[in-house]
Scaffold this motif. Structure first.
Motif, PDB file in Angstrom:
ATOM      1  N   GLN A  71     -14.478  11.479   8.115  1.00  0.00           N
ATOM      2  CA  GLN A  71     -15.340  11.009   7.033  1.00  0.00           C
ATOM      3  C   GLN A  71     -14.877  11.445   5.646  1.00  0.00           C
ATOM      4  OE1 GLN A  71     -19.431  11.863   7.815  1.00  0.00           O
ATOM      5  NE2 GLN A  71     -20.166  10.216   6.514  1.00  0.00           N
ATOM      6  N   GLU A  72     -14.292  12.627   5.541  1.00  0.00           N
ATOM      7  CA  GLU A  72     -13.872  13.133   4.230  1.00  0.00           C
ATOM      8  C   GLU A  72     -12.395  12.889   3.950  1.00  0.00           C
ATOM      9  OE1 GLU A  72     -15.288  17.075   3.078  1.00  0.00           O
ATOM     10  OE2 GLU A  72     -16.492  17.098   4.913  1.00  0.00           O
ATOM     11  N   VAL A  73     -11.690  12.317   4.916  1.00  0.00           N
ATOM     12  CA  VAL A  73     -10.242  12.126   4.789  1.00  0.00           C
ATOM     13  C   VAL A  73      -9.922  10.977   3.833  1.00  0.00           C
ATOM     14  CG1 VAL A  73      -8.157  11.405   6.056  1.00  0.00           C
ATOM     15  CG2 VAL A  73      -9.717  13.100   7.058  1.00  0.00           C
ATOM     16  N   THR A  74      -8.889  11.173   3.029  1.00  0.00           N
ATOM     17  CA  THR A  74      -8.334  10.119   2.170  1.00  0.00           C
ATOM     18  C   THR A  74      -6.955   9.763   2.702  1.00  0.00           C
ATOM     19  OG1 THR A  74      -9.511  10.914   0.204  1.00  0.00           O
ATOM     20  CG2 THR A  74      -7.566   9.540  -0.174  1.00  0.00           C
ATOM     21  N   THR A  75      -6.622   8.483   2.723  1.00  0.00           N
ATOM     22  CA  THR A  75      -5.317   8.060   3.227  1.00  0.00           C
ATOM     23  C   THR A  75      -4.560   7.206   2.214  1.00  0.00           C
ATOM     24  OG1 THR A  75      -6.075   5.989   4.271  1.00  0.00           O
ATOM     25  CG2 THR A  75      -6.234   8.020   5.580  1.00  0.00           C
ATOM     26  N   PHE A  76      -3.242   7.352   2.245  1.00  0.00           N
ATOM     27  CA  PHE A  76      -2.338   6.501   1.468  1.00  0.00           C
ATOM     28  C   PHE A  76      -1.245   6.010   2.406  1.00  0.00           C
ATOM     29  CE2 PHE A  76      -4.251   9.050  -1.846  1.00  0.00           C
ATOM     30  CZ  PHE A  76      -4.407   8.149  -2.896  1.00  0.00           C
ATOM     31  N   ASN A  77      -1.134   4.699   2.528  1.00  0.00           N
ATOM     32  CA  ASN A  77      -0.069   4.166   3.368  1.00  0.00           C
ATOM     33  C   ASN A  77       1.253   4.106   2.612  1.00  0.00           C
ATOM     34  OD1 ASN A  77      -2.089   3.288   5.509  1.00  0.00           O
ATOM     35  ND2 ASN A  77      -0.166   2.426   6.273  1.00  0.00           N
ATOM     36  N   LEU A  78       2.314   4.218   3.366  1.00  0.00           N
ATOM     37  CA  LEU A  78       3.650   4.220   2.777  1.00  0.00           C
ATOM     38  C   LEU A  78       4.006   2.912   2.096  1.00  0.00           C
ATOM     39  CD1 LEU A  78       5.793   5.926   5.561  1.00  0.00           C
ATOM     40  CD2 LEU A  78       5.650   6.673   3.190  1.00  0.00           C
ATOM     41  N   ASP A  79       3.601   1.803   2.695  1.00  0.00           N
ATOM     42  CA  ASP A  79       4.147   0.531   2.210  1.00  0.00           C
ATOM     43  C   ASP A  79       3.305  -0.656   2.634  1.00  0.00           C
ATOM     44  OD1 ASP A  79       4.828   0.666   4.950  1.00  0.00           O
ATOM     45  OD2 ASP A  79       6.863   1.304   4.493  1.00  0.00           O
ATOM     46  N   GLU A  80       3.664  -1.793   2.085  1.00  0.00           N
ATOM     47  CA  GLU A  80       3.048  -3.074   2.437  1.00  0.00           C
ATOM     48  C   GLU A  80       4.021  -4.197   2.101  1.00  0.00           C
ATOM     49  OE1 GLU A  80       1.521  -5.234   4.150  1.00  0.00           O
ATOM     50  OE2 GLU A  80      -0.555  -4.651   3.668  1.00  0.00           O
ATOM     51  N   TYR A  81       4.054  -5.199   2.944  1.00  0.00           N
ATOM     52  CA  TYR A  81       4.887  -6.374   2.671  1.00  0.00           C
ATOM     53  C   TYR A  81       4.410  -7.085   1.408  1.00  0.00           C
ATOM     54  CZ  TYR A  81       6.997  -6.335   7.365  1.00  0.00           C
ATOM     55  OH  TYR A  81       7.695  -6.014   8.497  1.00  0.00           O
ATOM     56  N   TYR A  82       5.351  -7.528   0.604  1.00  0.00           N
ATOM     57  CA  TYR A  82       5.016  -8.310  -0.570  1.00  0.00           C
ATOM     58  C   TYR A  82       4.781  -9.751  -0.155  1.00  0.00           C
ATOM     59  CZ  TYR A  82       5.373 -10.621  -5.084  1.00  0.00           C
ATOM     60  OH  TYR A  82       5.122 -11.390  -6.200  1.00  0.00           O
ATOM     61  N   GLY A  83       3.647 -10.294  -0.594  1.00  0.00           N
ATOM     62  CA  GLY A  83       3.337 -11.692  -0.314  1.00  0.00           C
ATOM     63  C   GLY A  83       2.413 -11.908   0.870  1.00  0.00           C
TER      64      GLY A  83
END
Length: 251
Positions: free
Chosen positions: A59-71
């Motif tokens: 519940q208190e965790v924040t996440t950041f993903n490494l990447d995402e496809y463009y488009g």
């Protein structure tokens, strides 16, 4: 650098999940950097089991993903937003307002990248970053020859990366050729890093990352300079390593 060599993919996944779970137990409001692809899937399944057993709380965790496809939009089944939601987020009590994934449909890519960096800094930085590794040694979508000082940025994907990722698409022609990725500098600012690798096809990249020259031509080699990095590899991915030497030098 610490090297953990296990027998198979399942053991790799359990070891990784235990490290992530421990991070959350010790610091419930941890900031996690997360990866996608086939390698971390087992880890996510293990974390879901640990959550369902009542041992961890997201519940208190924040996440950041490494990447995402463009488009690719978030509802595209090949987007990393869709991957994370279907394979992990929807099975836990994570607050989706604390989930951060680059917007692959952003009209202004430079602004999107700058805002992503600002969010990471505002959160206090990443406590634990999970990485996979590409056959060419990429981490995130940081392909060979991308400068180490790069922060979140737009990248053009290598032919090998496109070929490797085509197994997730109906045809190679559907694979995006660009992506938004955390840069090497951003990754290296994480307080702790774990890198997961499974399969013989990753053996050269793992060996280069551990023993090779530190060079942008093999992006993962920069991890040799990080003060708290752990490689969790199965026997096949570790097949090019001198395990006796590693035990002496790293463990």
């Amino acid at each position: 650098m610490r090297i953990i060599c296990v027998d198979n993919y399942e053991q790799m996944s359990k070891k990784a999940a235990n490290i992530v779970a421990s991070q959350i137990i010790l610091k419930p409001n941890s900031v996690l950097g997360l990866a996608t692809g086939s390698t971390p899937l087992g880890m996510y399944k293990q974390l879901i089991k640990t959550y369902e057993a009542g041992h961890i709380d997201f519940q208190e965790v924040t996440t950041f993903n490494l990447d995402e496809y463009y488009g690719l939009s978030r509802d595209n089944k090949q987007s990393y937003y869709y991957y994370m939601y279907e394979n992990f987020f929807k099975h836990t009590n994570i607050d989706m307002r604390k989930v951060n994934i680059p917007n692959g449909m952003a009209k202004d890519i430079n602004e999107e990248c700058c805002e992503y960096e600002k969010k990471i800094r505002k959160s206090g930085g990443i406590d634990l970053q999970v990485l996979g590794i590409g056959r060419n040694g990429h981490i995130g979508f940081n392909e060979p020859d991308i400068k180490f000082e790069a922060t979140t940025h737009m990248v053009k994907l290598d032919e090998q990366t496109i070929k490797d990722n085509s197994r997730f698409f109906k045809s190679i022609d559907e694979v995006p050729t660009s992506a938004i990725s955390m840069g090497i500098k951003t990754i290296m600012q994480s307080r702790k890093i774990i890198l997961l690798a499974s399969g013989e096809e990753k053996a050269d990249a793992v060996n280069g990352a551990v023993n090779g020259k530190i060079t942008p031509e093999l992006p993962a080699s920069v991890l040799q300079l990080h003060p708290d990095v752990t490689f969790i590899v199965d026997k096949e991915a570790a097949s090019k390593l001198d395990l006796e030497k590693i035990k002496k030098d790293y463990c």
